[in-house]
Design an enzyme around this catalytic site. Structure first.
Site, PDB file in Angstrom:
ATOM      1  N   SER A   1       0.837  -1.194   0.000  1.00  0.00           N
ATOM      2  CA  SER A   1       0.000   0.000   0.000  1.00  0.00           C
ATOM      3  C   SER A   1       0.879   1.254   0.000  1.00  0.00           C
ATOM      4  CB  SER A   1      -0.980  -0.057   1.172  1.00  0.00           C
ATOM      5  OG  SER A   1      -2.014   0.884   0.990  1.00  0.00           O
TER       6      SER A   1
ATOM      7  N   ASP B   1      -9.997  -5.410  -3.741  1.00  0.00           N
ATOM      8  CA  ASP B   1      -9.411  -4.424  -2.839  1.00  0.00           C
ATOM      9  C   ASP B   1     -10.385  -3.263  -2.665  1.00  0.00           C
ATOM     10  OD1 ASP B   1      -7.785  -2.229  -1.822  1.00  0.00           O
ATOM     11  OD2 ASP B   1      -6.039  -3.435  -2.371  1.00  0.00           O
TER      12      ASP B   1
ATOM     13  N   HIS C   1      -7.397  -5.937   0.475  1.00  0.00           N
ATOM     14  CA  HIS C   1      -6.217  -5.128   0.816  1.00  0.00           C
ATOM     15  C   HIS C   1      -5.503  -5.631   2.077  1.00  0.00           C
ATOM     16  CE1 HIS C   1      -4.031  -1.426  -0.114  1.00  0.00           C
ATOM     17  NE2 HIS C   1      -4.008  -1.106   1.167  1.00  0.00           N
TER      18      HIS C   1
END
Lengths: 276, 276
Positions: free
Chosen positions: A146, A222, A254
Protein backbone atom coordinates in the site's frame (compact mmCIF):
# COMPACT_ATOMS: atom_id res chain seq x y z
CA UNK A 1 20.70 1.56 19.77
CA UNK A 2 18.61 -0.37 22.28
CA UNK A 3 17.24 -3.90 22.00
CA UNK A 4 13.49 -4.02 22.63
CA UNK A 5 13.07 -7.74 22.03
CA UNK A 6 14.68 -10.70 20.31
CA UNK A 7 12.72 -13.86 19.54
CA UNK A 8 14.02 -17.05 17.97
CA UNK A 9 12.09 -17.53 14.72
CA UNK A 10 12.60 -20.07 11.93
CA UNK A 11 16.15 -20.76 13.09
CA UNK A 12 17.08 -17.07 13.11
CA UNK A 13 16.23 -14.10 15.32
CA UNK A 14 13.37 -11.60 14.98
CA UNK A 15 14.64 -8.49 16.73
CA UNK A 16 13.12 -5.11 17.52
CA UNK A 17 15.40 -2.15 18.20
CA UNK A 18 15.09 1.57 18.94
CA UNK A 19 17.58 4.31 18.24
CA UNK A 20 17.85 8.09 18.29
CA UNK A 21 17.30 9.40 14.77
CA UNK A 22 18.89 12.54 13.37
CA UNK A 23 16.63 12.44 10.32
CA UNK A 24 13.36 12.47 12.24
CA UNK A 25 14.58 14.18 15.40
CA UNK A 26 13.39 11.52 17.84
CA UNK A 27 13.50 7.85 18.70
CA UNK A 28 12.66 5.38 15.94
CA UNK A 29 11.82 1.68 16.21
CA UNK A 30 12.45 -1.00 13.58
CA UNK A 31 12.22 -4.77 13.24
CA UNK A 32 15.07 -6.84 11.81
CA UNK A 33 14.90 -10.52 11.02
CA UNK A 34 18.29 -12.20 10.77
CA UNK A 35 18.34 -15.73 9.38
CA UNK A 36 20.63 -18.39 10.84
CA UNK A 37 23.26 -17.77 8.13
CA UNK A 38 23.90 -14.31 9.61
CA UNK A 39 25.84 -16.07 12.40
CA UNK A 40 28.51 -16.90 9.82
CA UNK A 41 28.68 -13.66 7.80
CA UNK A 42 26.81 -10.95 5.97
CA UNK A 43 23.47 -11.92 4.41
CA UNK A 44 21.37 -10.21 1.72
CA UNK A 45 18.68 -7.78 2.78
CA UNK A 46 15.03 -7.36 1.81
CA UNK A 47 13.38 -4.14 2.96
CA UNK A 48 9.66 -4.23 3.76
CA UNK A 49 7.91 -0.86 3.91
CA UNK A 50 4.51 -0.86 5.57
CA UNK A 51 1.25 0.90 4.84
CA UNK A 52 -1.00 3.48 6.48
CA UNK A 53 -1.61 3.08 10.24
CA UNK A 54 1.15 0.45 10.51
CA UNK A 55 4.18 0.46 12.77
CA UNK A 56 7.28 -1.74 12.37
CA UNK A 57 5.21 -4.49 13.97
CA UNK A 58 2.35 -5.32 11.58
CA UNK A 59 4.22 -7.06 8.79
CA UNK A 60 6.66 -8.57 11.24
CA UNK A 61 3.79 -10.35 13.00
CA UNK A 62 1.32 -10.95 10.18
CA UNK A 63 2.99 -11.25 6.77
CA UNK A 64 4.61 -14.64 7.37
CA UNK A 65 7.76 -13.43 5.61
CA UNK A 66 10.29 -14.94 8.02
CA UNK A 67 9.52 -18.47 6.80
CA UNK A 68 10.67 -17.55 3.31
CA UNK A 69 13.50 -15.31 4.46
CA UNK A 70 14.89 -18.26 6.42
CA UNK A 71 14.62 -20.47 3.35
CA UNK A 72 16.42 -17.89 1.19
CA UNK A 73 18.79 -16.96 4.05
CA UNK A 74 18.11 -13.24 3.64
CA UNK A 75 17.46 -10.61 6.30
CA UNK A 76 14.22 -8.60 6.53
CA UNK A 77 14.03 -4.98 7.65
CA UNK A 78 10.74 -3.57 8.92
CA UNK A 79 10.99 0.22 9.45
CA UNK A 80 8.25 2.25 11.08
CA UNK A 81 6.02 4.39 8.82
CA UNK A 82 6.52 7.78 10.49
CA UNK A 83 8.10 9.60 13.41
CA UNK A 84 6.18 9.28 16.67
CA UNK A 85 6.19 10.51 20.23
CA UNK A 86 5.94 13.72 22.15
CA UNK A 87 6.36 16.89 20.15
CA UNK A 88 5.69 15.13 16.86
CA UNK A 89 2.82 16.66 14.88
CA UNK A 90 -0.24 14.56 14.12
CA UNK A 91 -3.66 14.73 12.49
CA UNK A 92 -6.93 13.08 13.47
CA UNK A 93 -7.20 11.43 10.02
CA UNK A 94 -5.62 7.96 9.74
CA UNK A 95 -3.98 8.88 6.45
CA UNK A 96 -2.00 11.94 7.56
CA UNK A 97 0.65 12.42 10.23
CA UNK A 98 1.77 9.62 12.53
CA UNK A 99 1.52 6.25 10.79
CA UNK A 100 1.31 8.00 7.43
CA UNK A 101 4.74 9.40 6.58
CA UNK A 102 4.40 8.60 2.86
CA UNK A 103 8.22 8.20 2.60
CA UNK A 104 8.88 11.88 1.84
CA UNK A 105 10.83 14.71 3.49
CA UNK A 106 8.22 17.23 4.61
CA UNK A 107 9.00 20.88 3.92
CA UNK A 108 5.81 22.42 5.34
CA UNK A 109 4.64 23.27 8.85
CA UNK A 110 3.86 21.56 11.14
CA UNK A 111 5.44 18.47 9.55
CA UNK A 112 8.90 19.63 8.48
CA UNK A 113 10.77 19.15 11.80
CA UNK A 114 10.16 15.39 12.07
CA UNK A 115 8.52 13.94 8.96
CA UNK A 116 11.66 13.10 7.00
CA UNK A 117 11.00 9.44 6.26
CA UNK A 118 12.73 9.61 2.85
CA UNK A 119 16.06 10.46 4.47
CA UNK A 120 15.42 8.05 7.30
CA UNK A 121 14.73 5.03 5.11
CA UNK A 122 17.18 5.76 2.31
CA UNK A 123 20.14 7.14 4.28
CA UNK A 124 20.14 7.04 8.06
CA UNK A 125 18.69 3.60 8.70
CA UNK A 126 20.80 1.86 6.01
CA UNK A 127 23.98 3.41 7.42
CA UNK A 128 23.04 2.33 10.94
CA UNK A 129 22.11 -1.19 9.89
CA UNK A 130 25.10 -1.90 7.68
CA UNK A 131 27.38 -0.78 10.50
CA UNK A 132 25.67 -2.71 13.27
CA UNK A 133 24.56 -5.99 11.69
CA UNK A 134 25.98 -8.62 9.30
CA UNK A 135 24.14 -7.36 6.22
CA UNK A 136 25.44 -7.36 2.65
CA UNK A 137 25.03 -3.84 1.27
CA UNK A 138 25.62 -5.04 -2.27
CA UNK A 139 22.70 -7.49 -2.11
CA UNK A 140 19.53 -5.53 -1.36
CA UNK A 141 15.93 -5.78 -2.54
CA UNK A 142 12.88 -3.78 -1.47
CA UNK A 143 9.15 -4.35 -1.21
CA UNK A 144 6.13 -2.82 0.47
CA UNK A 145 2.38 -2.82 0.95
CA UNK A 146 0.00 0.00 0.00
CA UNK A 147 1.70 3.27 1.10
CA UNK A 148 4.79 1.08 1.60
CA UNK A 149 4.49 -0.22 -1.95
CA UNK A 150 4.57 3.40 -3.06
CA UNK A 151 7.67 3.89 -0.91
CA UNK A 152 9.40 0.78 -2.24
CA UNK A 153 8.76 1.65 -5.88
CA UNK A 154 9.73 5.33 -5.64
CA UNK A 155 12.88 4.55 -3.64
CA UNK A 156 13.92 1.71 -5.96
CA UNK A 157 13.58 3.94 -9.02
CA UNK A 158 15.37 6.85 -7.33
CA UNK A 159 18.52 4.89 -6.39
CA UNK A 160 19.56 3.04 -9.57
CA UNK A 161 21.89 0.18 -8.79
CA UNK A 162 21.07 -0.03 -5.09
CA UNK A 163 18.33 -2.67 -5.29
CA UNK A 164 18.44 -5.89 -7.31
CA UNK A 165 14.64 -6.06 -7.46
CA UNK A 166 11.48 -4.33 -6.23
CA UNK A 167 8.02 -5.68 -5.46
CA UNK A 168 4.77 -4.37 -4.06
CA UNK A 169 1.45 -5.53 -2.69
CA UNK A 170 -1.40 -3.22 -3.65
CA UNK A 171 0.81 -0.13 -3.93
CA UNK A 172 -0.41 3.45 -4.10
CA UNK A 173 0.57 3.78 -7.75
CA UNK A 174 -0.23 7.33 -8.77
CA UNK A 175 -0.49 9.57 -5.70
CA UNK A 176 -0.33 12.87 -7.60
CA UNK A 177 -3.69 11.93 -9.16
CA UNK A 178 -5.35 10.32 -6.13
CA UNK A 179 -6.78 11.39 -2.79
CA UNK A 180 -4.13 9.07 -1.34
CA UNK A 181 -1.34 11.40 -2.34
CA UNK A 182 -2.72 14.82 -3.25
CA UNK A 183 -3.90 15.45 0.28
CA UNK A 184 -0.65 14.28 1.91
CA UNK A 185 1.72 15.82 -0.63
CA UNK A 186 -0.03 19.18 -0.29
CA UNK A 187 0.35 18.96 3.48
CA UNK A 188 3.94 17.67 3.56
CA UNK A 189 5.42 19.20 0.40
CA UNK A 190 3.31 22.30 -0.27
CA UNK A 191 1.21 23.35 -3.20
CA UNK A 192 3.86 23.28 -5.93
CA UNK A 193 3.19 19.96 -7.63
CA UNK A 194 6.70 19.92 -9.12
CA UNK A 195 7.85 18.80 -5.67
CA UNK A 196 5.41 15.90 -5.77
CA UNK A 197 6.55 14.28 -9.01
CA UNK A 198 9.64 12.49 -7.59
CA UNK A 199 7.28 10.63 -5.26
CA UNK A 200 4.88 9.19 -7.83
CA UNK A 201 5.68 5.69 -9.14
CA UNK A 202 3.70 6.13 -12.31
CA UNK A 203 5.51 9.37 -13.17
CA UNK A 204 8.89 7.83 -12.27
CA UNK A 205 8.10 4.80 -14.41
CA UNK A 206 7.28 7.03 -17.37
CA UNK A 207 10.47 9.01 -16.86
CA UNK A 208 13.10 6.43 -15.98
CA UNK A 209 11.81 3.00 -14.93
CA UNK A 210 13.75 0.48 -12.87
CA UNK A 211 16.91 -1.34 -13.88
CA UNK A 212 15.84 -4.74 -12.57
CA UNK A 213 12.78 -6.95 -12.28
CA UNK A 214 9.50 -5.71 -10.76
CA UNK A 215 6.69 -7.80 -9.27
CA UNK A 216 3.35 -6.27 -8.31
CA UNK A 217 0.29 -8.03 -6.88
CA UNK A 218 -3.08 -6.31 -6.64
CA UNK A 219 -6.33 -7.88 -5.41
CA UNK A 220 -9.43 -7.41 -7.55
CA UNK A 221 -11.63 -7.04 -4.46
CA UNK A 222 -9.41 -4.42 -2.84
CA UNK A 223 -11.64 -1.86 -1.13
CA UNK A 224 -9.19 0.92 -2.07
CA UNK A 225 -8.78 0.26 -5.80
CA UNK A 226 -9.95 3.75 -6.77
CA UNK A 227 -7.30 5.31 -4.54
CA UNK A 228 -4.49 2.94 -5.51
CA UNK A 229 -4.91 3.38 -9.30
CA UNK A 230 -3.10 0.21 -10.41
CA UNK A 231 -4.18 0.87 -14.01
CA UNK A 232 -1.91 3.92 -14.19
CA UNK A 233 1.26 2.09 -13.18
CA UNK A 234 0.39 -1.02 -15.16
CA UNK A 235 -0.05 1.10 -18.28
CA UNK A 236 3.19 2.97 -17.60
CA UNK A 237 5.14 -0.27 -17.14
CA UNK A 238 3.82 -1.72 -20.38
CA UNK A 239 4.33 1.52 -22.32
CA UNK A 240 7.93 1.72 -21.16
CA UNK A 241 8.53 -1.98 -21.88
CA UNK A 242 9.69 -2.23 -18.28
CA UNK A 243 10.65 -5.82 -17.40
CA UNK A 244 8.20 -6.90 -14.75
CA UNK A 245 5.06 -8.73 -13.72
CA UNK A 246 1.80 -7.04 -12.74
CA UNK A 247 -0.69 -9.53 -11.37
CA UNK A 248 -4.38 -8.82 -10.70
CA UNK A 249 -5.33 -11.46 -8.12
CA UNK A 250 -8.96 -12.42 -8.34
CA UNK A 251 -11.00 -12.17 -5.13
CA UNK A 252 -8.26 -10.78 -2.88
CA UNK A 253 -8.64 -7.58 -0.84
CA UNK A 254 -6.22 -5.13 0.82
CA UNK A 255 -5.56 -7.09 4.01
CA UNK A 256 -2.60 -9.04 5.33
CA UNK A 257 -4.51 -12.18 4.35
CA UNK A 258 -3.74 -11.04 0.81
CA UNK A 259 -0.14 -10.07 1.56
CA UNK A 260 0.67 -13.32 3.36
CA UNK A 261 -0.85 -15.37 0.55
CA UNK A 262 1.65 -14.07 -1.99
CA UNK A 263 4.65 -13.48 0.30
CA UNK A 264 6.23 -16.78 -0.75
CA UNK A 265 6.20 -15.64 -4.38
CA UNK A 266 7.68 -12.24 -3.55
CA UNK A 267 10.47 -13.68 -1.43
CA UNK A 268 11.32 -16.24 -4.11
CA UNK A 269 11.31 -13.43 -6.69
CA UNK A 270 13.77 -11.36 -4.64
CA UNK A 271 15.95 -14.37 -3.81
CA UNK A 272 16.25 -15.12 -7.52
CA UNK A 273 17.22 -11.51 -8.27
CA UNK A 274 19.75 -11.50 -5.43
CA UNK A 275 21.36 -14.89 -6.00
CA UNK A 276 20.87 -14.98 -9.76
CA UNK B 1 -25.00 -16.48 12.87
CA UNK B 2 -23.60 -13.24 11.49
CA UNK B 3 -20.64 -12.73 9.17
CA UNK B 4 -18.15 -10.23 10.57
CA UNK B 5 -15.62 -10.49 7.74
CA UNK B 6 -14.49 -12.77 4.94
CA UNK B 7 -11.06 -12.38 3.31
CA UNK B 8 -9.66 -14.36 0.44
CA UNK B 9 -6.52 -16.13 1.74
CA UNK B 10 -4.33 -18.77 0.07
CA UNK B 11 -7.08 -19.60 -2.40
CA UNK B 12 -9.69 -20.11 0.33
CA UNK B 13 -11.61 -17.81 2.67
CA UNK B 14 -10.68 -16.62 6.16
CA UNK B 15 -14.00 -15.82 7.79
CA UNK B 16 -15.00 -14.38 11.15
CA UNK B 17 -18.50 -15.01 12.49
CA UNK B 18 -20.55 -14.26 15.60
CA UNK B 19 -23.46 -16.18 17.03
CA UNK B 20 -25.65 -16.31 20.12
CA UNK B 21 -24.35 -19.04 22.40
CA UNK B 22 -26.51 -21.10 24.76
CA UNK B 23 -23.45 -22.52 26.49
CA UNK B 24 -21.95 -19.16 27.47
CA UNK B 25 -25.16 -17.12 27.56
CA UNK B 26 -23.99 -14.41 25.18
CA UNK B 27 -22.54 -13.69 21.75
CA UNK B 28 -19.41 -15.58 20.75
CA UNK B 29 -17.01 -14.88 17.88
CA UNK B 30 -14.89 -17.42 16.02
CA UNK B 31 -12.61 -17.56 12.99
CA UNK B 32 -12.96 -20.25 10.31
CA UNK B 33 -10.56 -20.80 7.45
CA UNK B 34 -12.05 -22.78 4.57
CA UNK B 35 -9.61 -23.97 1.88
CA UNK B 36 -10.56 -23.90 -1.78
CA UNK B 37 -11.58 -27.57 -1.71
CA UNK B 38 -14.50 -26.67 0.55
CA UNK B 39 -16.25 -25.30 -2.55
CA UNK B 40 -16.60 -28.90 -3.76
CA UNK B 41 -17.50 -30.71 -0.55
CA UNK B 42 -16.72 -31.33 3.10
CA UNK B 43 -13.10 -30.92 4.18
CA UNK B 44 -11.25 -32.14 7.29
CA UNK B 45 -11.03 -29.84 10.29
CA UNK B 46 -8.16 -28.77 12.54
CA UNK B 47 -9.15 -26.95 15.73
CA UNK B 48 -6.77 -24.33 17.09
CA UNK B 49 -7.30 -23.32 20.74
CA UNK B 50 -5.58 -20.12 21.82
CA UNK B 51 -3.81 -19.07 24.96
CA UNK B 52 -4.24 -16.51 27.74
CA UNK B 53 -5.27 -12.98 26.66
CA UNK B 54 -6.05 -14.16 23.11
CA UNK B 55 -9.28 -13.82 21.17
CA UNK B 56 -10.21 -15.76 18.01
CA UNK B 57 -7.98 -13.30 16.17
CA UNK B 58 -4.39 -13.83 17.37
CA UNK B 59 -3.58 -17.17 15.79
CA UNK B 60 -5.69 -16.33 12.74
CA UNK B 61 -3.44 -13.32 12.05
CA UNK B 62 -0.07 -14.45 13.39
CA UNK B 63 0.38 -18.24 13.29
CA UNK B 64 0.71 -18.53 9.51
CA UNK B 65 -1.42 -21.67 9.59
CA UNK B 66 -3.55 -20.93 6.54
CA UNK B 67 -0.61 -21.54 4.18
CA UNK B 68 -0.36 -25.13 5.37
CA UNK B 69 -4.11 -25.64 5.73
CA UNK B 70 -4.46 -24.65 2.07
CA UNK B 71 -1.74 -27.12 1.11
CA UNK B 72 -3.41 -29.92 3.07
CA UNK B 73 -6.91 -28.73 2.06
CA UNK B 74 -8.15 -28.75 5.64
CA UNK B 75 -10.26 -26.17 7.48
CA UNK B 76 -9.05 -24.32 10.58
CA UNK B 77 -11.31 -23.28 13.47
CA UNK B 78 -10.20 -20.49 15.81
CA UNK B 79 -12.60 -20.21 18.80
CA UNK B 80 -12.39 -17.40 21.34
CA UNK B 81 -10.85 -18.18 24.74
CA UNK B 82 -13.73 -17.04 26.97
CA UNK B 83 -17.15 -15.40 27.07
CA UNK B 84 -17.06 -11.62 26.78
CA UNK B 85 -19.31 -8.59 26.91
CA UNK B 86 -21.65 -6.85 29.28
CA UNK B 87 -22.72 -8.81 32.31
CA UNK B 88 -19.81 -11.25 31.98
CA UNK B 89 -17.64 -11.47 35.09
CA UNK B 90 -13.99 -10.49 34.86
CA UNK B 91 -10.86 -10.11 36.96
CA UNK B 92 -8.05 -7.55 36.78
CA UNK B 93 -5.46 -10.34 36.36
CA UNK B 94 -4.68 -11.35 32.77
CA UNK B 95 -4.87 -15.04 33.68
CA UNK B 96 -8.39 -15.15 35.12
CA UNK B 97 -11.78 -14.25 33.65
CA UNK B 98 -12.16 -12.84 30.15
CA UNK B 99 -9.45 -14.15 27.85
CA UNK B 100 -8.70 -16.94 30.31
CA UNK B 101 -11.54 -19.46 30.20
CA UNK B 102 -9.20 -22.46 30.64
CA UNK B 103 -11.64 -24.67 28.68
CA UNK B 104 -13.71 -25.70 31.72
CA UNK B 105 -17.33 -25.33 32.83
CA UNK B 106 -17.27 -23.05 35.87
CA UNK B 107 -19.40 -24.08 38.80
CA UNK B 108 -18.52 -21.22 41.17
CA UNK B 109 -19.70 -17.61 41.50
CA UNK B 110 -19.25 -15.24 39.78
CA UNK B 111 -18.10 -17.39 36.84
CA UNK B 112 -20.73 -20.12 36.58
CA UNK B 113 -23.34 -18.25 34.46
CA UNK B 114 -21.06 -17.67 31.44
CA UNK B 115 -17.71 -19.46 31.76
CA UNK B 116 -18.67 -22.75 30.14
CA UNK B 117 -15.97 -23.01 27.51
CA UNK B 118 -15.78 -26.81 27.79
CA UNK B 119 -19.37 -27.19 26.62
CA UNK B 120 -18.91 -24.41 24.08
CA UNK B 121 -15.86 -25.89 22.38
CA UNK B 122 -16.76 -29.58 22.65
CA UNK B 123 -20.53 -29.46 21.97
CA UNK B 124 -22.15 -26.22 20.90
CA UNK B 125 -19.61 -24.89 18.45
CA UNK B 126 -19.02 -28.27 16.72
CA UNK B 127 -22.77 -28.74 16.25
CA UNK B 128 -23.13 -25.25 14.83
CA UNK B 129 -20.14 -25.62 12.49
CA UNK B 130 -20.96 -29.05 11.14
CA UNK B 131 -24.46 -27.86 10.34
CA UNK B 132 -23.47 -24.59 8.71
CA UNK B 133 -20.23 -25.32 6.82
CA UNK B 134 -18.83 -28.08 4.58
CA UNK B 135 -16.77 -29.76 7.30
CA UNK B 136 -16.10 -33.49 7.67
CA UNK B 137 -17.03 -34.47 11.21
CA UNK B 138 -15.23 -37.81 10.85
CA UNK B 139 -11.90 -36.11 10.03
CA UNK B 140 -10.95 -33.84 12.93
CA UNK B 141 -7.68 -32.96 14.65
CA UNK B 142 -6.97 -30.48 17.43
CA UNK B 143 -4.10 -28.30 18.55
CA UNK B 144 -3.45 -25.29 20.74
CA UNK B 145 -0.94 -22.94 22.31
CA UNK B 146 -0.23 -22.55 26.03
CA UNK B 147 -3.67 -22.51 27.78
CA UNK B 148 -5.00 -23.67 24.38
CA UNK B 149 -2.51 -26.53 24.35
CA UNK B 150 -3.97 -27.55 27.70
CA UNK B 151 -7.44 -27.33 26.15
CA UNK B 152 -6.47 -29.34 23.08
CA UNK B 153 -4.82 -32.14 25.08
CA UNK B 154 -7.56 -32.46 27.71
CA UNK B 155 -10.34 -32.40 25.12
CA UNK B 156 -8.57 -34.89 22.84
CA UNK B 157 -8.10 -37.36 25.71
CA UNK B 158 -11.68 -36.85 26.93
CA UNK B 159 -13.38 -37.70 23.63
CA UNK B 160 -11.76 -40.92 22.42
CA UNK B 161 -12.33 -41.46 18.72
CA UNK B 162 -13.27 -37.87 17.94
CA UNK B 163 -9.81 -36.59 16.95
CA UNK B 164 -7.30 -38.34 14.71
CA UNK B 165 -4.38 -36.47 16.28
CA UNK B 166 -3.54 -33.80 18.84
CA UNK B 167 -0.67 -31.34 19.03
CA UNK B 168 0.37 -28.44 21.23
CA UNK B 169 2.78 -25.54 21.36
CA UNK B 170 4.11 -24.90 24.88
CA UNK B 171 1.00 -26.31 26.60
CA UNK B 172 0.11 -25.86 30.25
CA UNK B 173 0.86 -29.47 31.06
CA UNK B 174 0.06 -29.97 34.73
CA UNK B 175 -2.30 -27.22 35.93
CA UNK B 176 -3.28 -28.96 39.19
CA UNK B 177 0.35 -28.54 40.30
CA UNK B 178 1.03 -25.07 38.86
CA UNK B 179 0.01 -21.49 39.54
CA UNK B 180 -1.35 -21.60 35.98
CA UNK B 181 -4.13 -23.92 37.01
CA UNK B 182 -4.50 -24.04 40.77
CA UNK B 183 -5.57 -20.40 40.90
CA UNK B 184 -8.03 -20.69 38.04
CA UNK B 185 -9.43 -24.12 38.94
CA UNK B 186 -10.06 -22.93 42.51
CA UNK B 187 -11.93 -19.91 41.14
CA UNK B 188 -13.90 -21.70 38.42
CA UNK B 189 -14.36 -25.19 39.91
CA UNK B 190 -14.13 -24.69 43.67
CA UNK B 191 -11.82 -26.12 46.29
CA UNK B 192 -12.50 -29.83 45.76
CA UNK B 193 -9.52 -30.91 43.67
CA UNK B 194 -11.38 -34.00 42.46
CA UNK B 195 -13.17 -31.64 40.07
CA UNK B 196 -9.85 -30.41 38.69
CA UNK B 197 -8.39 -33.77 37.67
CA UNK B 198 -10.35 -34.14 34.38
CA UNK B 199 -8.69 -30.91 33.24
CA UNK B 200 -5.04 -31.85 33.77
CA UNK B 201 -3.21 -33.34 30.77
CA UNK B 202 -0.59 -35.03 32.88
CA UNK B 203 -3.20 -36.73 35.04
CA UNK B 204 -5.26 -37.72 31.98
CA UNK B 205 -2.14 -39.10 30.32
CA UNK B 206 -1.38 -41.23 33.37
CA UNK B 207 -4.97 -42.47 33.50
CA UNK B 208 -5.93 -43.06 29.88
CA UNK B 209 -3.68 -41.46 27.24
CA UNK B 210 -4.72 -40.70 23.68
CA UNK B 211 -5.62 -43.19 20.99
CA UNK B 212 -3.64 -41.50 18.21
CA UNK B 213 -0.40 -39.62 17.63
CA UNK B 214 0.65 -36.62 19.75
CA UNK B 215 3.12 -33.87 18.82
CA UNK B 216 4.31 -31.32 21.38
CA UNK B 217 6.80 -28.49 20.85
CA UNK B 218 8.26 -26.54 23.78
CA UNK B 219 10.88 -23.78 23.57
CA UNK B 220 13.86 -24.01 25.91
CA UNK B 221 13.88 -20.21 26.39
CA UNK B 222 10.17 -20.03 27.21
CA UNK B 223 9.70 -17.43 29.94
CA UNK B 224 6.89 -19.52 31.48
CA UNK B 225 8.61 -22.91 31.72
CA UNK B 226 8.08 -23.16 35.48
CA UNK B 227 4.34 -22.63 35.04
CA UNK B 228 3.97 -24.92 32.02
CA UNK B 229 5.75 -27.95 33.57
CA UNK B 230 6.58 -29.81 30.36
CA UNK B 231 8.63 -32.32 32.35
CA UNK B 232 5.49 -33.68 33.99
CA UNK B 233 3.67 -34.46 30.74
CA UNK B 234 6.82 -35.67 29.02
CA UNK B 235 7.43 -38.12 31.83
CA UNK B 236 3.79 -39.25 31.80
CA UNK B 237 3.86 -39.85 28.03
CA UNK B 238 7.03 -41.92 28.24
CA UNK B 239 5.84 -43.86 31.29
CA UNK B 240 2.59 -44.76 29.56
CA UNK B 241 4.42 -45.65 26.31
CA UNK B 242 2.09 -43.18 24.61
CA UNK B 243 2.86 -42.90 20.90
CA UNK B 244 4.01 -39.34 20.36
CA UNK B 245 6.79 -36.82 19.95
CA UNK B 246 7.84 -34.31 22.59
CA UNK B 247 10.33 -31.80 21.21
CA UNK B 248 12.34 -29.31 23.29
CA UNK B 249 13.24 -26.59 20.77
CA UNK B 250 16.49 -24.89 21.64
CA UNK B 251 16.38 -21.09 21.92
CA UNK B 252 12.66 -20.60 21.28
CA UNK B 253 10.36 -18.69 23.64
CA UNK B 254 6.59 -18.55 24.22
CA UNK B 255 5.68 -16.15 21.40
CA UNK B 256 3.96 -16.55 18.06
CA UNK B 257 7.42 -16.38 16.48
CA UNK B 258 7.86 -19.81 18.06
CA UNK B 259 4.39 -21.04 17.07
CA UNK B 260 4.68 -19.90 13.45
CA UNK B 261 8.13 -21.50 13.13
CA UNK B 262 6.76 -24.98 13.80
CA UNK B 263 3.26 -24.59 12.36
CA UNK B 264 4.28 -26.28 9.11
CA UNK B 265 5.35 -29.39 11.05
CA UNK B 266 2.13 -29.46 13.07
CA UNK B 267 -0.10 -29.10 10.04
CA UNK B 268 1.82 -31.81 8.17
CA UNK B 269 1.52 -34.01 11.26
CA UNK B 270 -2.26 -33.58 11.39
CA UNK B 271 -2.65 -33.97 7.63
CA UNK B 272 -0.83 -37.31 7.82
CA UNK B 273 -3.06 -38.48 10.67
CA UNK B 274 -6.19 -37.39 8.80
CA UNK B 275 -5.34 -38.66 5.33
CA UNK B 276 -3.26 -41.65 6.45
Amino acid sequence: MKTVSENRCFGGVQGVYTHASQATGGDMTFGLYLPEAAEDGAVPVVWYLSGLTCTHENAMAKAGAQRWAAEAQVALIFPDTSPRGEGVANDPAFDLGQGAGFYVNATEAPWAPHFRMWDYVTEELPTLLFNAFPLAEEAQAIMGHSMGGHGALTIAMSFPGRFKSVSAFAPICHPTASDWGRKQFAAYLGKDEAAWAPHDSTLLMRKRGFDGPILIDQGTQDQFLDLLMPEALSEAMASRRQGGIFRMQKGYDHSYFFVSTFMEDHMAFHAKAIYG
